[in-house]
Motif scaffolding. Sequence first.
Motif, PDB file in Angstrom:
ATOM      1  N   LEU A  83       0.829  -1.210   0.000  1.00  0.00           N
ATOM      2  CA  LEU A  83       0.000   0.000   0.000  1.00  0.00           C
ATOM      3  C   LEU A  83       0.863   1.260   0.000  1.00  0.00           C
ATOM      4  N   TRP A  84       1.909   1.277   0.816  1.00  0.00           N
ATOM      5  CA  TRP A  84       2.816   2.432   0.868  1.00  0.00           C
ATOM      6  C   TRP A  84       3.533   2.616  -0.457  1.00  0.00           C
ATOM      7  N   ALA A  85       4.012   1.514  -1.037  1.00  0.00           N
ATOM      8  CA  ALA A  85       4.710   1.599  -2.323  1.00  0.00           C
ATOM      9  C   ALA A  85       3.780   2.139  -3.408  1.00  0.00           C
ATOM     10  N   GLU A  86       2.553   1.693  -3.409  1.00  0.00           N
ATOM     11  CA  GLU A  86       1.587   2.112  -4.439  1.00  0.00           C
ATOM     12  C   GLU A  86       1.140   3.558  -4.234  1.00  0.00           C
ATOM     13  N   LYS A  87       0.707   3.882  -3.033  1.00  0.00           N
ATOM     14  CA  LYS A  87       0.085   5.193  -2.786  1.00  0.00           C
ATOM     15  C   LYS A  87       1.089   6.303  -2.505  1.00  0.00           C
ATOM     16  N   SER A  88       2.109   6.027  -1.717  1.00  0.00           N
ATOM     17  CA  SER A  88       3.020   7.087  -1.307  1.00  0.00           C
ATOM     18  C   SER A  88       4.227   7.221  -2.233  1.00  0.00           C
ATOM     19  N   LEU A  89       4.750   6.083  -2.693  1.00  0.00           N
ATOM     20  CA  LEU A  89       5.887   6.133  -3.624  1.00  0.00           C
ATOM     21  C   LEU A  89       5.435   6.215  -5.074  1.00  0.00           C
ATOM     22  N   GLY A  90       4.238   5.743  -5.360  1.00  0.00           N
ATOM     23  CA  GLY A  90       3.745   5.715  -6.739  1.00  0.00           C
ATOM     24  C   GLY A  90       4.459   4.669  -7.580  1.00  0.00           C
ATOM     25  N   ASP A  91       4.878   3.580  -6.951  1.00  0.00           N
ATOM     26  CA  ASP A  91       5.643   2.528  -7.626  1.00  0.00           C
ATOM     27  C   ASP A  91       4.804   1.250  -7.669  1.00  0.00           C
ATOM     28  N   SER A  92       4.052   1.084  -8.759  1.00  0.00           N
ATOM     29  CA  SER A  92       3.159  -0.074  -8.899  1.00  0.00           C
ATOM     30  C   SER A  92       3.921  -1.384  -8.991  1.00  0.00           C
ATOM     31  N   ALA A  93       5.054  -1.375  -9.679  1.00  0.00           N
ATOM     32  CA  ALA A  93       5.840  -2.603  -9.834  1.00  0.00           C
ATOM     33  C   ALA A  93       6.340  -3.090  -8.477  1.00  0.00           C
ATOM     34  N   LEU A  94       6.843  -2.187  -7.665  1.00  0.00           N
ATOM     35  CA  LEU A  94       7.303  -2.558  -6.328  1.00  0.00           C
ATOM     36  C   LEU A  94       6.125  -3.023  -5.475  1.00  0.00           C
ATOM     37  N   ALA A  95       5.015  -2.350  -5.571  1.00  0.00           N
ATOM     38  CA  ALA A  95       3.831  -2.725  -4.793  1.00  0.00           C
ATOM     39  C   ALA A  95       3.413  -4.163  -5.115  1.00  0.00           C
ATOM     40  N   GLU A  96       3.484  -4.519  -6.373  1.00  0.00           N
ATOM     41  CA  GLU A  96       3.124  -5.876  -6.781  1.00  0.00           C
ATOM     42  C   GLU A  96       4.094  -6.905  -6.194  1.00  0.00           C
ATOM     43  N   LYS A  97       5.384  -6.590  -6.227  1.00  0.00           N
ATOM     44  CA  LYS A  97       6.388  -7.493  -5.646  1.00  0.00           C
ATOM     45  C   LYS A  97       6.165  -7.660  -4.143  1.00  0.00           C
ATOM     46  N   LEU A  98       5.893  -6.547  -3.465  1.00  0.00           N
ATOM     47  CA  LEU A  98       5.695  -6.593  -2.017  1.00  0.00           C
ATOM     48  C   LEU A  98       4.420  -7.339  -1.652  1.00  0.00           C
ATOM     49  N   ALA A  99       3.391  -7.195  -2.452  1.00  0.00           N
ATOM     50  CA  ALA A  99       2.145  -7.921  -2.198  1.00  0.00           C
ATOM     51  C   ALA A  99       2.364  -9.424  -2.335  1.00  0.00           C
ATOM     52  N   GLY A 100       3.284  -9.823  -3.202  1.00  0.00           N
ATOM     53  CA  GLY A 100       3.591 -11.236  -3.379  1.00  0.00           C
ATOM     54  C   GLY A 100       4.329 -11.866  -2.209  1.00  0.00           C
ATOM     55  N   LEU A 101       4.765 -11.060  -1.267  1.00  0.00           N
ATOM     56  CA  LEU A 101       5.507 -11.561  -0.100  1.00  0.00           C
ATOM     57  C   LEU A 101       4.626 -11.793   1.117  1.00  0.00           C
ATOM     58  N   GLN A 102       3.324 -11.585   0.990  1.00  0.00           N
ATOM     59  CA  GLN A 102       2.449 -11.591   2.159  1.00  0.00           C
ATOM     60  C   GLN A 102       2.412 -12.895   2.936  1.00  0.00           C
TER      61      GLN A 102
END
Length: 126
Positions: A83-102
Amino acid sequence: MHNYFSPYGSPYDAAVTYFAVLSDFHCRLKGKTHLADSPFRFATGIDQFTGDSAWTLMGLEAILDKIPLPSLEYHNANGDYALWAEKSLGDSALAEKLAGLQKLKGERLRKGLLRAVADSLATEVI
């Protein structure tokens, strides 16, 4: 007197140009430094902040080694990193990678987070 020394038609036009240049500079700097709109504040539960925070992706990378595992797992379970990567950093690719680590826990989670952040930092934003 203003018209004699300024290429702008009015002080208002000069201010608008100044703020446009400043905004452009901020956007370029934000992209190069991976600066977030708001910090990532670490906690171990609701309103149980550790006092650690990161404003940039490099800051997050530096702090991930010292954050206690319960805090890492708490944020991961809630999807806070993505959520932070997507909303605050604006980095969708990173957000997707981080979501895959849940589903990860413990040191595997820490290593996964560090790898995802390092990969994102290695990708140059233009």
